[in-house]
Write an enzyme that holds these catalytic residues in place. Structure first.
Site, PDB file in Angstrom:
ATOM      1  N   ASN A   1     -46.428 -47.696   3.861  1.00 28.91           N
ATOM      2  CA  ASN A   1     -45.138 -47.098   3.451  1.00 28.91           C
ATOM      3  C   ASN A   1     -45.052 -46.959   2.072  1.00 28.91           C
ATOM      4  O   ASN A   1     -44.006 -47.687   1.158  1.00 28.91           O
ATOM      5  CB  ASN A   1     -43.673 -47.500   3.865  1.00 28.91           C
ATOM      6  CG  ASN A   1     -42.789 -46.317   3.707  1.00 28.91           C
ATOM      7  OD1 ASN A   1     -42.942 -45.357   3.314  1.00 28.91           O
ATOM      8  ND2 ASN A   1     -41.141 -46.621   4.457  1.00 28.91           N
ATOM      9  N   TRP A   2     -44.937 -45.906   1.139  1.00 25.59           N
ATOM     10  CA  TRP A   2     -44.843 -46.286  -0.536  1.00 25.59           C
ATOM     11  C   TRP A   2     -43.500 -45.718  -1.056  1.00 25.59           C
ATOM     12  O   TRP A   2     -43.434 -45.897  -1.699  1.00 25.59           O
ATOM     13  CB  TRP A   2     -45.589 -45.558  -1.244  1.00 25.59           C
ATOM     14  CG  TRP A   2     -47.352 -45.716  -1.034  1.00 25.59           C
ATOM     15  CD1 TRP A   2     -48.277 -46.861  -0.775  1.00 25.59           C
ATOM     16  CD2 TRP A   2     -48.545 -44.919  -1.389  1.00 25.59           C
ATOM     17  NE1 TRP A   2     -49.371 -47.286  -0.926  1.00 25.59           N
ATOM     18  CE2 TRP A   2     -49.249 -45.706  -1.097  1.00 25.59           C
ATOM     19  CE3 TRP A   2     -48.757 -43.650  -2.155  1.00 25.59           C
ATOM     20  CZ2 TRP A   2     -50.851 -45.233  -1.974  1.00 25.59           C
ATOM     21  CZ3 TRP A   2     -49.876 -43.193  -2.821  1.00 25.59           C
ATOM     22  CH2 TRP A   2     -50.874 -43.942  -2.524  1.00 25.59           C
ATOM     23  N   LYS A   3     -42.630 -44.843   0.724  1.00 27.63           N
ATOM     24  CA  LYS A   3     -41.687 -44.654  -0.473  1.00 27.63           C
ATOM     25  C   LYS A   3     -41.375 -44.111  -1.156  1.00 27.63           C
ATOM     26  O   LYS A   3     -42.462 -43.252  -1.617  1.00 27.63           O
ATOM     27  CB  LYS A   3     -40.262 -46.095  -0.348  1.00 27.63           C
ATOM     28  CG  LYS A   3     -40.730 -46.722   0.797  1.00 27.63           C
ATOM     29  CD  LYS A   3     -39.511 -48.205   0.950  1.00 27.63           C
ATOM     30  CE  LYS A   3     -39.840 -48.106   2.331  1.00 27.63           C
ATOM     31  NZ  LYS A   3     -38.309 -49.510   2.329  1.00 27.63           N
TER      32      LYS A   3
ATOM     33  N   HIS B   1     -36.588 -42.762   9.730  1.00 26.42           N
ATOM     34  CA  HIS B   1     -36.688 -44.621   8.712  1.00 26.42           C
ATOM     35  C   HIS B   1     -35.032 -45.005   8.547  1.00 26.42           C
ATOM     36  O   HIS B   1     -34.461 -43.442   8.329  1.00 26.42           O
ATOM     37  CB  HIS B   1     -37.535 -44.198   7.290  1.00 26.42           C
ATOM     38  CG  HIS B   1     -37.959 -45.755   6.895  1.00 26.42           C
ATOM     39  ND1 HIS B   1     -36.495 -46.108   6.383  1.00 26.42           N
ATOM     40  CD2 HIS B   1     -39.031 -46.541   7.202  1.00 26.42           C
ATOM     41  CE1 HIS B   1     -36.745 -47.434   5.790  1.00 26.42           C
ATOM     42  NE2 HIS B   1     -37.889 -47.346   6.474  1.00 26.42           N
TER      43      HIS B   1
ATOM     44  N   GLU C   1     -38.082 -52.272  13.255  1.00 22.27           N
ATOM     45  CA  GLU C   1     -37.515 -52.212  11.569  1.00 22.27           C
ATOM     46  C   GLU C   1     -36.238 -52.904  11.869  1.00 22.27           C
ATOM     47  O   GLU C   1     -35.463 -51.970  11.451  1.00 22.27           O
ATOM     48  CB  GLU C   1     -38.142 -51.255  10.838  1.00 22.27           C
ATOM     49  CG  GLU C   1     -39.006 -50.780  10.798  1.00 22.27           C
ATOM     50  CD  GLU C   1     -39.699 -50.254   9.092  1.00 22.27           C
ATOM     51  OE1 GLU C   1     -40.483 -50.726   8.764  1.00 22.27           O
ATOM     52  OE2 GLU C   1     -38.791 -49.963   8.759  1.00 22.27           O
TER      53      GLU C   1
ATOM     54  N   SER D   1     -40.250 -56.183   5.825  1.00 21.21           N
ATOM     55  CA  SER D   1     -41.450 -57.649   4.794  1.00 21.21           C
ATOM     56  C   SER D   1     -42.456 -57.810   5.296  1.00 21.21           C
ATOM     57  O   SER D   1     -42.435 -59.576   5.340  1.00 21.21           O
ATOM     58  CB  SER D   1     -39.823 -58.745   4.389  1.00 21.21           C
ATOM     59  OG  SER D   1     -38.695 -57.927   3.706  1.00 21.21           O
TER      60      SER D   1
ATOM     61  N   GLY E   1     -43.219 -51.688   3.400  1.00 18.10           N
ATOM     62  CA  GLY E   1     -43.090 -51.000   2.337  1.00 18.10           C
ATOM     63  C   GLY E   1     -43.720 -52.423   0.916  1.00 18.10           C
ATOM     64  O   GLY E   1     -44.884 -51.229   0.939  1.00 18.10           O
TER      65      GLY E   1
HETATM   66  P1  PGA Z   1     -40.457 -53.193   2.940  1.00 19.09           P
HETATM   67  O1  PGA Z   1     -40.222 -52.185   3.456  1.00 19.09           O
HETATM   68  O2  PGA Z   1     -41.916 -53.834   3.551  1.00 19.09           O
HETATM   69  O3  PGA Z   1     -40.449 -53.039   2.213  1.00 19.09           O
HETATM   70  O4  PGA Z   1     -39.638 -54.647   3.819  1.00 19.09           O
HETATM   71  C1  PGA Z   1     -40.506 -51.854   4.971  1.00 19.09           C
HETATM   72  C2  PGA Z   1     -39.987 -50.302   5.717  1.00 19.09           C
HETATM   73  O5  PGA Z   1     -38.887 -50.155   5.132  1.00 19.09           O
HETATM   74  O6  PGA Z   1     -40.719 -49.349   6.184  1.00 19.09           O
END
Ligand code: PGA
Length: 234
Positions: free
Chosen positions: A13-15, A100, A149, A195, A216
């Site tokens: 998930n590149w956001k 999300h 999550e 994380s 992410g």
């Molecule tokens: P993160 O994000 O791996 O940076 O904690 C995960 C997500 O929000 O899907």
């Protein structure tokens, strides 16, 4: 991952990150590494601005990578300024991340909207991954893939950086995954996100009721993402 008798989803998930050039660099580095294995499902979810170029690069390279959107419109195509509807995206994506916590928090998404998005995705043959924040989150009907999550575990930094990283522990995530499967049926696949890095990925995918990981921050670096994929296959 031993005999790999269950699906393992590894989802980037590149956001709101990466220019087109950065996205193409990632695809060329990661694409040639990913092994073609039926139960090993690797998905990249870029921003809308990159999806079309990423899709082309994957096609040209013949890489076993699926493409996903990070969101979808709850509506069909029409007079909905700024929205990306499933019916228009379906030629470019096979997958979508819906509900999300960042969308629920920053854009006021409700369970009803998430349910409408799931309907739009499934009506257009797009896989819907619904993010749930805990055991109390509602799972829309027909949903067969969720990501657990916990909000406190998201974006705390890479766990292989000393002093950083507050992922849930795999044993607790397993308990939550089991809870959802008992409540909604064994056909529901549950993955973990929050994380995840190459240092802890394997601990999650080794749990019997966890079907993969949603990543992410650690998915942005191609080397780290490849290391995550490798650790899941060991
Ligand atoms: P993160 O994000 O791996 O940076 O904690 C995960 C997500 O929000 O899907």
């Amino acid at each position: 991952m031993g005999g790999m008798d269950k699906n393992i989803w590894v989802i980037a998930n590149w956001k709101s990150n990466k220019t087109i050039a950065e996205a193409l660099d990632w695809v060329s580095k990661v694409g040639s590494y990913i092994p073609k294995k039926e139960n090993f499902k690797v998905v990249v979810c870029p921003t809308y601005s990159c999806i079309s170029e990423v899709k082309k690069a994957i096609k040209v390279g013949n890489f076993p990578l699926l493409v996903g959107a990070q969101d979808l419109s709850p509506f069909k195509a029409g007079a909905y300024t700024g929205e990306e509807s499933a019916v228009l995206l379906k030629d470019l994506i096979e997958f979508s991340i819906l509900g999300h916590s960042e969308r629920r928090k920053n854009f006021g998404e409700t369970d009803e909207m998430v349910a409408q998005k799931v309907q739009q995705a499934l009506a257009n043959n797009i896989i819907a991954l619904v993010c749930v924040q805990g055991e109390e989150t509602l799972i829309p009907e027909q949903c067969s893939l969720i990501a657990y999550e916990p909000i406190w575990a998201i974006s705390t930094g890479l766990t292989n950086t000393p002093g950083a990283g507050k992922a849930d522990n795999p044993e607790n995530a397993e308990i939550v995954a089991k809870f959802f499967k008992q409540k909604y049926g064994n056909n529901l696949e549950v993955i973990y996100g929050g994380s995840v890095s190459s240092a802890n990925a394997k601990g999650f995918v080794s749990q019997p009721n966890i079907n993969g990981i949603l990543i992410g921050n650690a998915s942005l670096d191609p080397g780290e993402f490849i290391a995550i994929c490798k650790s899941c296959l060991e």
